[in-house]
Design a protein around this motif. Structure first.
Motif, short mmCIF file in Angstrom:
data_model
loop_
_atom_site.label_atom_id
_atom_site.label_comp_id
_atom_site.label_asym_id
_atom_site.label_seq_id
_atom_site.Cartn_x
_atom_site.Cartn_y
_atom_site.Cartn_z
N THR A 135 -5.15 -0.07 -4.83
CA THR A 135 -4.47 -0.79 -3.76
C THR A 135 -5.36 -1.90 -3.21
O THR A 135 -4.91 -3.05 -3.03
CB THR A 135 -4.09 0.18 -2.62
N PRO A 146 0.81 -1.23 0.00
CA PRO A 146 0.00 0.00 0.00
C PRO A 146 0.84 1.27 0.00
O PRO A 146 0.52 2.24 -0.71
CB PRO A 146 -0.82 -0.13 1.30
N MET A 153 2.46 1.69 -3.49
CA MET A 153 1.51 2.10 -4.52
C MET A 153 1.12 3.57 -4.37
O MET A 153 0.99 4.28 -5.37
CB MET A 153 0.28 1.20 -4.47
#
Length: 406
Positions: free
Chosen positions: A256, A243, A246
């Motif tokens: 995500t 996460p 990204m």
């Protein structure tokens, strides 16, 4: 100190019901974990002044998990699986509600404390797969363990929807709704736990320090632990950092959540057939296939930063985890005598989740200091080491190691 326990839970009557309830509990547990993976680093980043500490709350779940595995194992040896799983679910409810309060109060320290309670809950839930192996008929351990782990497929189906719908459900507090959903999943776990009727494991359960010398002198037990450590640590290192990576690459929260969904599908959908594949092709070939899939995931992850690179890499990572971790859990079961099972499972999970905790913490440090390709490539050496150890064990014992004492 010892605790004498009753007959094995391998009675055929009721074992299917017990395994089904364990699989359902695994599903609720995985929903909790998936939502935590999706939001914990982002919530930590939102509340922490030092952004390199963003993954600390999530790392604390694994530290608490590790610290809880031994007392959880001993408690369940004395009081039974039902009582242990019910207590763990209550801790999960309390931790998730405290996390919601932390978001409302914008308190990073309170979020950390909440994640400790959630981690303690997880310290009980990790024994769901071991309970399945105990409930299964002899020779059916791999299939039962795989079926229970496949309960996590529920998280892949509903997790992203829950994550997306709950993220901003309670304005103006991002993620507060998500932690309330986690509390709800823990409540459902409690209901499933109270419906369980599992006997205590066979034999006499001793303290962790006693009775395991012989087990640790068996190469297969040591290699089983190594495989479990590699499967979970490598998976968690890359999954926890995803996460943050990204977001750093300019990708949105919806992307995500979808990448995590594909990852969880990769982890749990194959578990529906992994047990049968192990029975057909053998334990060692399936575990080595898991190592190969994880190596492929690392290669894809290091080659680019598009949504599709993340999606393919994390899906392959999940597939590799499924084959390697189901195999490792089965190999642990086959490596222990009945009297060693309680402390042996505790020792295995203590070592596995202790190192997972480090990977969760250092993923945040690594993603702040290095790029995504460097982080992914750092996971390759343990995968290669595990593959070599499994190849050696295959040469020594063949594709289908027999249970100790059989």
């Amino acid at each position: 100190m010892t605790a004498t326990v009753t007959d094995s839970a391998r009675a055929p009557g009721g074992s299917r019901r017990a395994i089904a309830l364990l699989s359902l509990s695994q599903g609720f547990y995985t929903i909790m974990t998936m939502l935590l993976v999706t939001v914990s680093a982002l919530a930590g980043h939102m509340l922490a002044e030092d952004k390199s500490l963003a993954t600390l709350p999530f790392a604390l779940t694994f530290i608490a998990n590790t610290a809880t595995t031994i007392p959880a194992s001993m408690l369940m040896a004395r009081q039974g699986r039902r009582a242990g799983f019910a207590l763990g679910a209550c801790l999960g409810i309390a931790g998730a509600l405290l996390a919601a309060v932390a978001i409302a109060m914008a308190s990073f320290l309170l979020l950390c404390a909440a994640m400790v309670l959630v981690g303690m809950s997880n310290g009980f839930s990790v024994f769901l797969r071991h309970a399945a192996g105990e409930a299964a008929p002899r020779g059916g351990e791999a299939r039962a363990i795989a079926f229970v782990i496949s309960g996590g497929l529920l998280a892949a189906l509903v997790g992203p929807t829950l994550a997306g719908a709950s993220r901003d459900a309670i304005s103006p507090y991002p993620f507060l709704g998500t932690y309330l959903v986690i509390a709800g999943a823990a409540l459902l776990m409690l209901i499933a736990a109270l419906a369980l009727d599992l006997r205590k494991p066979a034999g006499t359960v001793k303290s962790l320090s006693g009775g395991l010398g012989a087990a640790f002198r068996r190469p297969r037990f040591v290699i089983a632990i190594l495989a479990g450590i590699t499967a979970y640590t490598v998976m968690n290192l890359l999954m926890t950092a995803t996460p943050l990576a990204m977001v750093a690459c300019g990708l949105d929260f919806t992307s995500t959540a979808q990448v995590i969904q594909w990852h969880v599908l990769g982890m749990f959908a194959p578990a529906l057939i992994v047990g049968r594949l192990i029975e057909r092709f053998g334990l060692m070939p399936m575990m080595l296939a898991g190592c190969l899939l994880m190596a492929m995931a690392i290669g894809v992850g290091a080659s680019g930063i598009s949504v599709w690179h993340f999606r393919i890499s994390l899906t392959l990572l999940g597939l590799g985890w499924s084959a390697l971790f189901v195999g490792a859990t089965t190999l642990v079961s086959l490596s222990l005598l009945p009297a060693e099972r309680g402390p042996g499972q505790a020792a295995n999970d203590f070592l596995v989740f202790g190192l997972v905790a480090l990977s969760a913490f250092f993923s945040g440090q690594l993603i702040e200091r290095f790029d995504w390709a460097t982080l992914t490539l750092s996971a390759l050496p343990p995968v290669a080491l595990t593959a070599c150890a499994l190849a050696w064990l295959w040469a020594m014992e063949g594709t289908r190691p027999r249970a100790i004492g059989v």
